[in-house]
Design a protein around this motif. Structure first.
Motif, mmCIF file in Angstrom:
data_model
loop_
_atom_site.group_PDB
_atom_site.id
_atom_site.type_symbol
_atom_site.label_atom_id
_atom_site.label_comp_id
_atom_site.label_asym_id
_atom_site.label_seq_id
_atom_site.Cartn_x
_atom_site.Cartn_y
_atom_site.Cartn_z
ATOM 1 N N MET A 1 -1.879 7.270 40.966
ATOM 2 C CA MET A 1 -2.382 6.276 39.710
ATOM 3 C C MET A 1 -1.659 7.295 38.614
ATOM 4 S SD MET A 1 -5.905 5.653 37.820
ATOM 5 C CE MET A 1 -6.608 4.581 38.887
ATOM 6 N N VAL A 2 -1.067 6.910 37.556
ATOM 7 C CA VAL A 2 -1.026 7.545 36.381
ATOM 8 C C VAL A 2 -1.718 6.914 35.070
ATOM 9 C CG1 VAL A 2 0.939 8.033 34.317
ATOM 10 C CG2 VAL A 2 1.426 7.695 36.995
ATOM 11 N N VAL A 3 -2.198 8.028 34.455
ATOM 12 C CA VAL A 3 -3.074 7.701 33.399
ATOM 13 C C VAL A 3 -2.325 7.710 32.071
ATOM 14 C CG1 VAL A 3 -5.124 7.873 31.839
ATOM 15 C CG2 VAL A 3 -5.358 8.336 34.374
ATOM 16 N N TYR A 4 -1.900 6.739 31.385
ATOM 17 C CA TYR A 4 -1.542 6.775 30.022
ATOM 18 C C TYR A 4 -2.307 6.584 29.077
ATOM 19 C CZ TYR A 4 2.924 5.494 32.390
ATOM 20 O OH TYR A 4 3.863 5.249 33.398
ATOM 21 N N LEU A 5 -2.403 7.866 28.128
ATOM 22 C CA LEU A 5 -3.199 7.727 26.805
ATOM 23 C C LEU A 5 -2.282 7.799 25.645
ATOM 24 C CD1 LEU A 5 -6.006 8.264 25.771
ATOM 25 C CD2 LEU A 5 -5.870 10.672 26.382
ATOM 26 N N ASP A 6 -2.342 6.630 25.098
ATOM 27 C CA ASP A 6 -1.316 6.396 24.001
ATOM 28 C C ASP A 6 -1.641 5.221 23.171
ATOM 29 O OD1 ASP A 6 1.158 5.673 22.538
ATOM 30 O OD2 ASP A 6 2.406 6.557 24.068
ATOM 31 N N PRO A 7 -1.612 5.279 21.763
ATOM 32 C CA PRO A 7 -2.277 4.035 21.245
ATOM 33 C C PRO A 7 -0.983 3.171 20.908
ATOM 34 C CG PRO A 7 -1.556 6.047 19.709
ATOM 35 C CD PRO A 7 -1.506 6.505 21.081
ATOM 36 N N VAL A 30 -3.873 2.345 31.359
ATOM 37 C CA VAL A 30 -3.258 2.417 30.231
ATOM 38 C C VAL A 30 -4.726 2.430 29.172
ATOM 39 C CG1 VAL A 30 -1.728 1.369 28.392
ATOM 40 C CG2 VAL A 30 -1.231 1.322 30.723
ATOM 41 N N CYS A 31 -4.635 3.458 28.349
ATOM 42 C CA CYS A 31 -5.860 3.647 27.291
ATOM 43 C C CYS A 31 -5.214 3.806 25.857
ATOM 44 C CB CYS A 31 -6.528 4.919 27.619
ATOM 45 S SG CYS A 31 -7.915 4.836 26.481
ATOM 46 N N ARG A 32 -5.327 2.789 25.372
ATOM 47 C CA ARG A 32 -4.427 2.455 23.879
ATOM 48 C C ARG A 32 -5.339 3.147 22.683
ATOM 49 N NH1 ARG A 32 -3.458 -2.042 27.065
ATOM 50 N NH2 ARG A 32 -1.209 -2.450 27.280
ATOM 51 N N ALA A 33 -5.145 4.531 22.789
ATOM 52 C CA ALA A 33 -6.236 5.178 21.882
ATOM 53 C C ALA A 33 -5.284 6.602 21.843
ATOM 54 C CB ALA A 33 -7.581 5.480 22.439
ATOM 55 N N THR A 34 -5.765 7.255 20.835
ATOM 56 C CA THR A 34 -5.200 8.653 20.673
ATOM 57 C C THR A 34 -6.090 9.552 21.643
ATOM 58 O OG1 THR A 34 -6.833 9.249 18.924
ATOM 59 C CG2 THR A 34 -4.900 8.478 18.082
ATOM 60 N N ALA A 35 -5.438 10.951 21.994
ATOM 61 C CA ALA A 35 -6.097 11.623 22.702
ATOM 62 C C ALA A 35 -7.322 12.141 22.166
ATOM 63 C CB ALA A 35 -5.389 12.975 22.899
ATOM 64 N N ALA A 36 -7.609 12.338 20.954
ATOM 65 C CA ALA A 36 -8.841 12.837 20.139
ATOM 66 C C ALA A 36 -9.745 11.646 20.370
ATOM 67 C CB ALA A 36 -8.539 13.073 18.551
ATOM 68 N N GLU A 37 -9.307 10.313 20.219
ATOM 69 C CA GLU A 37 -10.494 9.425 20.575
ATOM 70 C C GLU A 37 -10.917 9.280 21.968
ATOM 71 O OE1 GLU A 37 -8.893 6.480 17.054
ATOM 72 O OE2 GLU A 37 -8.218 6.341 19.137
ATOM 73 N N ALA A 38 -9.768 9.137 22.896
ATOM 74 C CA ALA A 38 -10.096 8.903 24.342
ATOM 75 C C ALA A 38 -10.467 10.052 25.320
ATOM 76 C CB ALA A 38 -9.058 7.940 24.675
ATOM 77 N N LEU A 39 -10.012 10.957 25.234
ATOM 78 C CA LEU A 39 -10.275 12.459 25.912
ATOM 79 C C LEU A 39 -11.683 12.350 26.343
ATOM 80 C CD1 LEU A 39 -7.555 14.849 25.783
ATOM 81 C CD2 LEU A 39 -7.840 13.290 27.408
ATOM 82 N N PRO A 40 -12.559 12.746 25.523
ATOM 83 C CA PRO A 40 -14.029 12.883 25.592
ATOM 84 C C PRO A 40 -14.581 11.883 26.371
ATOM 85 C CG PRO A 40 -13.641 13.455 23.538
ATOM 86 C CD PRO A 40 -12.452 12.588 23.826
ATOM 87 N N ALA A 41 -14.307 10.661 26.312
ATOM 88 C CA ALA A 41 -14.621 9.518 26.975
ATOM 89 C C ALA A 41 -14.296 9.573 28.398
ATOM 90 C CB ALA A 41 -14.657 8.029 26.305
ATOM 91 N N LEU A 42 -12.916 9.858 28.636
ATOM 92 C CA LEU A 42 -12.425 9.694 29.975
ATOM 93 C C LEU A 42 -12.796 10.912 30.690
ATOM 94 C CD1 LEU A 42 -10.235 8.755 31.797
ATOM 95 C CD2 LEU A 42 -8.436 10.399 30.738
#
Length: 51
Positions: A1-7, A30-42
């Motif tokens: 699995m690849v995780v894409y973190l990209d708005p 695919v997580c359509r958000a910025t790294a600053a937004e999504a990394l803590p939740a991930l």
């Protein structure tokens, strides 16, 4: 699995310029958000699933 973190886009002169991701496969995340937004939740999600 690849995780894409990209708005899937960027802001330029006050306008959001979308672009499609190339290469996601079935089963990829695919997580359509910025790294600053999504990394803590991930990180929290991965910790919950690991323990």
């Amino acid at each position: 699995m690849v995780v894409y973190l990209d708005p899937e886009g960027f802001w330029r002169d006050g306008q959001f310029m979308p672009y499609p991701l190339e290469g996601p496969q079935d089963g990829d995340l695919v997580c359509r958000a910025t790294a600053a937004e999504a990394l803590p939740a991930l990180v929290n999600l991965l910790k919950q699933n690991a323990g």
